[in-house]
Design an enzyme around this catalytic site. Structure first.
Site, PDB file in Angstrom:
ATOM      1  N   GLU A  17       0.818  -1.211   0.000  1.00 21.74           N
ATOM      2  CA  GLU A  17       0.000   0.000   0.000  1.00 21.74           C
ATOM      3  C   GLU A  17       0.855   1.266   0.000  1.00 21.74           C
ATOM      4  O   GLU A  17       0.520   2.264  -0.660  1.00 21.74           O
ATOM      5  CB  GLU A  17      -0.915   0.017   1.239  1.00 21.74           C
ATOM      6  CG  GLU A  17      -1.940  -1.111   1.281  1.00 21.74           C
ATOM      7  CD  GLU A  17      -1.453  -2.339   2.026  1.00 21.74           C
ATOM      8  OE1 GLU A  17      -2.296  -3.085   2.554  1.00 21.74           O
ATOM      9  OE2 GLU A  17      -0.229  -2.544   2.082  1.00 21.74           O
ATOM     10  N   LEU A  18       1.957   1.249   0.759  1.00 21.98           N
ATOM     11  CA  LEU A  18       2.773   2.451   0.848  1.00 21.98           C
ATOM     12  C   LEU A  18       3.439   2.757  -0.490  1.00 21.98           C
ATOM     13  O   LEU A  18       3.496   3.910  -0.913  1.00 21.98           O
ATOM     14  CB  LEU A  18       3.832   2.301   1.942  1.00 21.98           C
ATOM     15  CG  LEU A  18       4.640   3.570   2.224  1.00 21.98           C
ATOM     16  CD1 LEU A  18       3.746   4.680   2.732  1.00 21.98           C
ATOM     17  CD2 LEU A  18       5.770   3.293   3.213  1.00 21.98           C
ATOM     18  N   GLU A 471      14.256  -6.728 -22.240  1.00 19.76           N
ATOM     19  CA  GLU A 471      13.748  -7.575 -21.160  1.00 19.76           C
ATOM     20  C   GLU A 471      12.252  -7.405 -20.913  1.00 19.76           C
ATOM     21  O   GLU A 471      11.774  -7.474 -19.780  1.00 19.76           O
ATOM     22  CB  GLU A 471      14.550  -7.333 -19.873  1.00 19.76           C
ATOM     23  CG  GLU A 471      16.043  -7.548 -20.056  1.00 19.76           C
ATOM     24  CD  GLU A 471      16.862  -7.306 -18.802  1.00 19.76           C
ATOM     25  OE1 GLU A 471      16.270  -7.213 -17.713  1.00 19.76           O
ATOM     26  OE2 GLU A 471      18.095  -7.217 -18.911  1.00 19.76           O
ATOM     27  N   GLU A 592      27.430  -7.907  -1.867  1.00 20.88           N
ATOM     28  CA  GLU A 592      26.637  -8.031  -0.648  1.00 20.88           C
ATOM     29  C   GLU A 592      26.679  -9.434  -0.061  1.00 20.88           C
ATOM     30  O   GLU A 592      26.340  -9.638   1.102  1.00 20.88           O
ATOM     31  CB  GLU A 592      25.193  -7.612  -0.885  1.00 20.88           C
ATOM     32  CG  GLU A 592      24.373  -8.568  -1.707  1.00 20.88           C
ATOM     33  CD  GLU A 592      23.090  -7.923  -2.173  1.00 20.88           C
ATOM     34  OE1 GLU A 592      22.040  -8.539  -2.002  1.00 20.88           O
ATOM     35  OE2 GLU A 592      23.138  -6.803  -2.702  1.00 20.88           O
ATOM     36  N   CYS A 630      26.609  -2.722  -9.087  1.00 20.56           N
ATOM     37  CA  CYS A 630      26.152  -1.389  -8.699  1.00 20.56           C
ATOM     38  C   CYS A 630      25.982  -1.274  -7.193  1.00 20.56           C
ATOM     39  O   CYS A 630      25.824  -2.263  -6.495  1.00 20.56           O
ATOM     40  CB  CYS A 630      24.831  -1.048  -9.388  1.00 20.56           C
ATOM     41  SG  CYS A 630      23.506  -2.232  -9.110  1.00 20.56           S
ATOM     42  N   HIS A 683      18.212   6.234 -11.190  1.00 20.35           N
ATOM     43  CA  HIS A 683      17.228   6.138 -10.119  1.00 20.35           C
ATOM     44  C   HIS A 683      16.618   7.489  -9.770  1.00 20.35           C
ATOM     45  O   HIS A 683      15.771   7.576  -8.880  1.00 20.35           O
ATOM     46  CB  HIS A 683      17.851   5.489  -8.883  1.00 20.35           C
ATOM     47  CG  HIS A 683      18.109   4.023  -9.070  1.00 20.35           C
ATOM     48  ND1 HIS A 683      19.343   3.523  -9.391  1.00 20.35           N
ATOM     49  CD2 HIS A 683      17.281   2.960  -9.025  1.00 20.35           C
ATOM     50  CE1 HIS A 683      19.266   2.215  -9.519  1.00 20.35           C
ATOM     51  NE2 HIS A 683      18.026   1.849  -9.306  1.00 20.35           N
TER      52      HIS A 683
END
Length: 744
Positions: A17-18, A471, A592, A630, A683
């Site tokens: 929802e946010l 894609e 990561e 990235c 972004h």
């Protein structure tokens, strides 16, 4: 009896929802009052879930409109100077300007830098410090949420990022510790305000205690927390997660705090040492529910492990998830289409609250023994490393570069993109119709072919040198492959936040992984048939598929990664056989996955880098292998990146203001093959000016030889719209042509 609590809860809403409200607000479809109402509703639902599960405290302050680190930057007045000009009309819009460079009010500006939160796929906004940085407290948002939760009947536990971790996360100064004396008064005042707001406990997150800290950082903890403890009218719970404490364990427990949380999922061996050094006036919080995976917890195991601790500590033992539940989906009950057999094995955030309640009951004297979860026999990580010992391509890079140059005849500064193009509302609607069986396979395929043809046409008009198919068939760069491979569970609503309003739906590795058929070949082959220019085949690499999935907990990660690599090697060979001569194998998640402790690096890289090389180890020398990374700090892992042996690497660089480039272009090191540092930030909705891109290209040419430099955006373009993409790429191509002409 042991108490229960959590460190944080997902803030996207059970059905995102946010996210929908944020994006509607940015588009002007709803006003700020409507957005604020959705935020209040999500918070209320999160708090109610914790209360209903019987948790001793309701965690408050874990909500963010974009990012929790950005929340703290604004709370302490850490706003870079460029955001003062053309400021927004209100605080929330100014917040969004810092996060994404644009808001419904205020002038466009370069967004804050973004990078990964420790070893997760969550991205935070990096605090930007200056040598003369001043801090000023404005905790209105946190105090308002505390009051809001209390008005709903909750016993609150506010959560804040600790001062040392906050400084460690930032950039812009040589030694962020120099800023600590200026920052500490803000924390002192903040703790006083929280005590005045009747917060009995305050959670202070210091995850850097799980790192190999330099001595000056470790020594800063004791005097810092003496000041905070003296000022605080609330009890302080120091929380650590993601990594063992090891040499920092005694440091953490010697601090003048009222409790310490440890990540017992990542470091179960530290439970007893922690209990041994615990003072009689402290509580020990143990994170035994995995806050980063969706598999049901083996509560029988923890019942046996914790019974003696519970008997010894009583109410001073707190049970929790290992870390914030931000990294897991919200509620398994939203998975209406998931098979019951699969649902019974899983626990989303809401179900993890129930697991805490069950474990709390199981630790009561005389409670019956819980049923254990069966374990699977598996190959070892050492077996995988041995199998991957020799995976290098037969030819060295210089040998390959010569034949690739002769084959492709590309100009200096070849232009390309990272892979994806805008996923429009129309495309998402077609995908929804196909998923709901409203259109046939042939109709769906026709839509995809038309979309691919349009993407190729636009790239030809723009004048890009190496094209991609866009894609269109992919919902996500990992989820798509999980759907094509055997061994995965696929969910309908398993969303987690990646950054801001961007959510991903990681597939779940549930068995042995294999490739039943080709996954990308027909679309790549079709795209290549539409152009005389090379069209890259696009794959997600084995390490990224692993790290951006929810992995099995009964087999080593290396075993699953090698299975993925074997499937992808088949795909690479099929692409090559179909005439696709440039193949990009993206590994943005390589960094990561690195253990936070340096002692684990070598073992990880032995199998992670080996799995990447395995995927392309059989291609011909004239086939050019690309990869992409990235939003990470690459300096410490350059040797591993070089060992990938990709012919071309593209990296995020523009959003970090070219800072990441230094690792790839350093004297006596750096990346020896070809490299495409991103020259504009995808972004942000802002379109870069042509002159700005010309200047950036010349900056790049100062450190990258012209014959090795590629030109491309920071990352894939799926989150942008065509108007932004077309203008930005046109400016990029024209800037490249300008520089080519000037250096010819």
């Amino acid at each position: 009896m042991a108490q229960t609590h959590i460190l944080g809860y997902p803030r996207i809403g059970a059905r995102r929802e946010l996210k929908r409200a944020q994006e509607a607000y940015w588009k002007g479809e709803i006003d700020q009052r409507a957005l604020l109402a959705v935020g209040a509703q999500v918070r209320a639902q999160n708090w109610q879930a914790q209360q209903a599960a019987g948790l001793a405290f309701t965690t408050v302050g874990d909500f963010a409109w974009y990012d929790q680190v950005l929340n703290h930057s604004l709370m302490f007045g850490v706003v870079p100077e460029r955001f003062t000009a053309g400021a927004a009309d209100n605080q929330l819009d100014q917040y969004f300007r810092l996060a994404r460079g644009r808001a419904p009010s205020g002038e466009p500006v370069a967004a804050s830098a973004m990078t990964k939160w420790f070893d997760t796929n969550y991205h935070y906004l990096v605090p930007e410090f200056t040598a003369d940085q001043q801090f000023e407290l404005d905790a209105e948002w946190l105090l308002a949420e505390v009051k809001e939760a209390q008005s709903l009947g909750h016993s609150v536990k506010p959560v804040i990022i600790g001062p040392l971790t906050y400084l460690w996360l930032g950039r812009g100064v040589e030694n962020a510790l120099d800023l600590l004396p200026r920052l500490l008064p803000c924390y002192v005042e903040l703790l006083k305000q929280l005590a005045n707001a009747a917060a009995q406990w305050v959670q202070i997150d210091e995850p850097i205690l799980g790192l190999d800290l330099q001595e000056n950082w470790r020594e800063a903890f004791a005097p810092t927390y003496e000041i905070l403890a003296e000022a605080s009218g609330s009890k302080l719970l120091l929380t650590t997660y993601f990594s063992p404490l090891r040499e920092n364990l005694e440091t953490a427990f010697a601090l003048p705090v009222d409790g310490v949380h440890i990540d017992a999922v990542r470091a179960p061996e530290e439970i007893m040492p922690a209990a041994a050094v615990l003072r009689k006036d402290q509580v020990l919080s143990v994170g035994v529910i995995n806050g980063r995976n969706v598999w049901r917890t083996d509560l029988a195991h923890w019942q046996a492990e914790l019974l003696p601790v519970a008997k010894h500590l009583g109410e001073r033992l707190w049970l929790s998830a290992s870390c914030s539940l931000l990294h897991t989906p919200v509620d398994l009950e939203t998975e209406a289409a998931l098979a019951n057999a699969d649902k019974q094995k899983l626990a989303y955030s809401r179900q993890k609250l129930d697991e805490l309640q069950l474990l709390q009951r199981a630790l009561k004297p005389g409670a019956p023994a819980l049923a254990a979860i069966a374990k699977t026999e598996s190959r070892s990580e050492a077996d995988v490393r041995e199998e991957l010992a020799s995976t290098w391509r037969a030819q060295t890079y210089p040998e390959r570069a010569a034949v690739q140059s002769a084959r492709w005849q590309l100009p200096l500064l070849p232009t390309t993109t990272i892979g994806s193009f805008p996923q429009t509302d129309a495309l998402r609607e077609v995908r929804r119709q196909f998923r709901n069986q409203e259109i046939s396979q042939s109709d769906y395929d026709a839509h995809l072919r038309a979309e691919i043809a349009e993407v190729i046409r636009r790239q030809e008009i723009l004048g890009l040198d190496v094209l991609v198919h866009g894609e269109a068939e992919r919902n996500d760069m990992v989820e798509y492959f999980g759907e094509q491979l055997d061994g995965f569970i696929h969910t309908g609503n398993g969303w987690v936040q990646s950054y801001g309003s961007r959510c991903v739906k990681p597939p779940i590795i549930a068995g042995d992984i294999s490739r039943p058929s080709a996954m990308t070949v027909r679309w790549s082959e079709y795209a290549q048939s539409l152009s005389k220019k090379p069209v890259k085949g696009m794959l997600t690499g084995p390490v990224t598929i692993l790290n951006w999935s929810f992995p099995r907990e009964d087999v080593p990660r290396a075993v699953s990664c090698l299975q993925i690599a074997k499937a992808l090697r088949q795909e690479v060979q099929d692409l090559e056989a179909a005439g696709i001569g440039i193949i990009q194998i993206d590994e943005p998640a390589l960094r990561e996955g690195v253990p936070l402790r340096e002692s684990g690096h070598k073992d990880y890289f032995d199998w992670a880098v080996g799995c990447f090389r395995y995927t392309c180890s059989r291609v011909q020398p004239e086939t050019q292998i690309h990869t992409h990374m990235c939003y990470s700090n690459f300096n410490a892992i350059m040797d591993a990146i070089v060992a990938l042996d990709a012919d071309v690497i593209t990296i995020e660089s523009a959003r970090s203001d070219l800072r990441l480039l230094q690792a790839f272009a350093g004297e006596g090191g750096g990346y020896p093959n070809e490299i495409g540092p991103g020259i504009y930030d995808i972004h942000s909705p802002n379109v870069p000016e042509r002159a700005e891109l010309v200047n950036r290209l010349y900056q790049l040419l100062e450190v990258i030889p012209v014959e090795k430099l590629w030109v491309n955006p920071d990352c894939g373009l799926k989150t942008r719209n065509w108007a932004e993409v077309g203008s930005a790429l046109l400016n990029m191509v024209e800037a490249t042509r300008t520089v080519r002409a000037e250096i010819a």
